[in-house]
Design a protein around this motif. Structure first.
Motif, PDB file in Angstrom:
ATOM      1  N   ARG A 100       0.784  -1.129   0.138  1.00 46.12           N
ATOM      2  CA  ARG A 100      -0.008   0.024   0.007  1.00 46.12           C
ATOM      3  C   ARG A 100       0.889   1.566   0.007  1.00 46.12           C
ATOM      4  O   ARG A 100       0.340   2.430  -0.211  1.00 46.12           O
ATOM      5  N   ASP A 101       2.171   1.476   0.328  1.00 49.27           N
ATOM      6  CA  ASP A 101       3.038   2.326   0.466  1.00 49.27           C
ATOM      7  C   ASP A 101       4.373   2.033   0.202  1.00 49.27           C
ATOM      8  O   ASP A 101       4.680   0.833  -0.065  1.00 49.27           O
ATOM      9  N   ALA A 102       5.283   3.140   0.211  1.00 53.38           N
ATOM     10  CA  ALA A 102       6.450   2.883  -0.162  1.00 53.38           C
ATOM     11  C   ALA A 102       7.579   1.743   1.040  1.00 53.38           C
ATOM     12  O   ALA A 102       7.923   1.003   0.443  1.00 53.38           O
ATOM     13  N   GLY A 103       6.927   1.912   2.149  1.00 52.90           N
ATOM     14  CA  GLY A 103       7.641   0.919   3.111  1.00 52.90           C
ATOM     15  C   GLY A 103       7.194  -0.429   2.822  1.00 52.90           C
ATOM     16  O   GLY A 103       7.991  -1.256   3.060  1.00 52.90           O
ATOM     17  N   ARG A 150       4.768  -0.074  -8.334  1.00 49.19           N
ATOM     18  CA  ARG A 150       5.373   1.075  -7.931  1.00 49.19           C
ATOM     19  C   ARG A 150       4.568   2.602  -8.417  1.00 49.19           C
ATOM     20  O   ARG A 150       4.759   3.487  -7.619  1.00 49.19           O
ATOM     21  N   THR A 151       4.342   2.434  -9.645  1.00 45.62           N
ATOM     22  CA  THR A 151       3.387   3.475 -10.306  1.00 45.62           C
ATOM     23  C   THR A 151       2.352   3.619  -9.438  1.00 45.62           C
ATOM     24  O   THR A 151       2.046   4.992  -9.207  1.00 45.62           O
ATOM     25  N   ARG A 152       1.511   2.499  -9.122  1.00 44.95           N
ATOM     26  CA  ARG A 152       0.501   2.835  -8.210  1.00 44.95           C
ATOM     27  C   ARG A 152       0.523   3.642  -6.992  1.00 44.95           C
ATOM     28  O   ARG A 152      -0.035   4.446  -6.705  1.00 44.95           O
ATOM     29  N   ILE A 153       1.655   3.251  -6.327  1.00 46.16           N
ATOM     30  CA  ILE A 153       1.992   3.760  -4.868  1.00 46.16           C
ATOM     31  C   ILE A 153       2.341   5.155  -5.105  1.00 46.16           C
ATOM     32  O   ILE A 153       2.083   6.164  -4.339  1.00 46.16           O
ATOM     33  N   GLU A 154       3.038   5.436  -6.071  1.00 46.48           N
ATOM     34  CA  GLU A 154       3.574   6.723  -6.405  1.00 46.48           C
ATOM     35  C   GLU A 154       2.317   7.793  -6.628  1.00 46.48           C
ATOM     36  O   GLU A 154       2.515   8.893  -5.843  1.00 46.48           O
ATOM     37  N   GLY A 155       1.634   7.110  -7.496  1.00 48.21           N
ATOM     38  CA  GLY A 155       0.241   7.985  -7.593  1.00 48.21           C
ATOM     39  C   GLY A 155      -0.334   8.144  -6.441  1.00 48.21           C
ATOM     40  O   GLY A 155      -0.924   9.303  -6.243  1.00 48.21           O
ATOM     41  N   ALA A 156      -0.724   7.094  -5.658  1.00 49.98           N
ATOM     42  CA  ALA A 156      -1.421   7.399  -4.582  1.00 49.98           C
ATOM     43  C   ALA A 156      -1.022   8.368  -3.474  1.00 49.98           C
ATOM     44  O   ALA A 156      -1.536   8.810  -2.368  1.00 49.98           O
ATOM     45  N   SER A 157       0.623   8.347  -3.497  1.00 45.44           N
ATOM     46  CA  SER A 157       1.240   9.179  -2.477  1.00 45.44           C
ATOM     47  C   SER A 157       0.899  10.767  -2.714  1.00 45.44           C
ATOM     48  O   SER A 157       0.837  11.481  -1.773  1.00 45.44           O
ATOM     49  N   GLY A 158       0.665  11.005  -4.081  1.00 42.22           N
ATOM     50  CA  GLY A 158       0.209  12.464  -4.302  1.00 42.22           C
ATOM     51  C   GLY A 158      -1.309  12.920  -4.413  1.00 42.22           C
ATOM     52  O   GLY A 158      -1.422  14.043  -4.396  1.00 42.22           O
ATOM     53  N   SER A 159      -2.089  11.700  -4.000  1.00 48.47           N
ATOM     54  CA  SER A 159      -3.437  12.056  -4.215  1.00 48.47           C
ATOM     55  C   SER A 159      -3.978  12.911  -3.065  1.00 48.47           C
ATOM     56  O   SER A 159      -4.886  13.627  -3.419  1.00 48.47           O
TER      57      SER A 159
END
Length: 342
Positions: free
Chosen positions: A59-62, A135-144
């Motif tokens: 769900r996240d970078a960690g 990776r792309t999904r998590i990167e996009g979610a982090s900026g939502s």
């Protein structure tokens, strides 16, 4: 094509997901020097592919880097050995950078992730694509979250967009002689082995170069004298059949093999083009539309991901100037002469 040595990870009690992954995943054999097997057909409803790791649950970078750590532990390789294996493959995987990623728990750059997967034994393109998509999904979610805080502005922009769209539809319907403009098709004549030269500097060719600032050491696309342009050789390959298909711009190098030019989305060298070993149709940063630009043999290279175009940094006409993604314009600085070569 282009982490220090660390101690052991802290002991912990494995959760059910970890146990499941270890039981279903491949077992490394250090004595035999074998790498992780990656059966391409292995998949289940949890998003687990041949590596036996549940990517969809990240769900996240960690949580993403936790899965990378599991892959490293299965490989049985040290950071230094991973770096050396990448170097042997012609790839770049600095052990200090990988160590930072895995310990500080931030998303790796796509090219570093691909190199890491390769040296851990993940070779199946579908497995690599699954990791990149996660990776792309998590990167996009982090900026939502940042976008959601600007609701009034977003609403105003939405109203303006709707009005502009309505005006565009009215203009199209008001003239019976004009229909929807089709996507320019790439003439079949420029597919295959080609030479790409900036229209303003036809004595230069788009080929392998380096970031002139020195901030990024890996290969990027730049204009250089054509007599120095090979290797690599350039190949325009349609992604699928049909006249409107986007293209990969492939580089073929006698030492590094094939690489698809890909727009870099992070600093350093953000917006430049670099060759990636993993070529996938889902990565629109490596898909380009080759559009006729008026005169014979002149074309515009439009990035599928952003609809922006490729030009030369600062409109520079000197050798070694880098190719970069830009807002599209009609000038010759974004036009290229593309011709087939033997």
């Amino acid at each position: 094509m282009s982490i220090g040595e660390t101690g052991s990870m802290p002991w912990s009690v494995p959760d059910a997901e970890t146990v499941s992954g270890l039981l279903s995943g491949p077992c490394p054999d250090r004595l035999a020097g074998s790498r992780i097997a990656a059966p391409g057909d292995a998949r289940n409803h949890s998003g687990m592919r041949g590596t036996g790791i549940h990517l969809r649950r990240a769900r996240d970078a960690g949580e993403f880097t936790d899965r990378m750590r599991r892959l490293k532990e299965r490989s049985g390789l040290t950071y230094r050995e991973l770096e050396q294996r990448a170097q042997d493959r012609g790839e770049v995987l600095p052990r200090s950078t990988l160590s930072d990623v895995l310990q500080r728990q931030y998303l790796p750059r796509p090219e570093l992730l691909v190199a890491f997967l390769h040296v851990c034994g993940v070779e199946d393109e579908r497995d690599i694509e699954a990791w990149l998509e996660t990776r792309t999904r998590i990167e996009g979610a982090s900026g939502s979250g940042r976008r959601l805080r600007s609701k009034p502005l977003a609403a105003a922009v939405a109203v303006i967009v709707i009005l502009l769209l309505a005006a565009g539809v009215w203009m199209l319907l008001s003239d019976d002689d004009e229909g929807e403009a089709p996507i320019p098709a790439t003439p079949a004549a420029v597919r295959g082995w080609v030479e790409i030269r900036p229209a303003r500097t036809p004595h230069l060719c788009l080929t392998e170069g380096r970031d002139r600032s020195g901030a990024y050491a890996s290969a990027i696309a730049a204009q250089r004298p054509c007599k120095e342009a090979k290797p690599p050789r350039t190949y325009l390959k349609p992604v699928h059949d049909g006249p409107d298909a986007p293209h990969y711009i492939e580089w073929h190098h006698p030492q590094h093999g094939r690489g698809c030019l890909t727009i870099r989305r992070s600093a350093p060298a953000k917006g430049m083009l670099e060759p990636w070993d993993a070529c996938t149709s889902s990565n629109k940063d490596q898909l380009f539309r080759v559009e006729p630009a008026g005169a014979a043999s002149r074309y515009r290279l439009r990035v599928e991901a952003t609809s922006q175009c490729i030009g030369i940094a600062a409109d520079d006409t000197r050798p070694e100037a880098e190719a970069v993604e830009k807002r599209c314009a009609d000038g010759p600085d974004q036009q290229f002469l593309i011709e087939n070569v033997a």
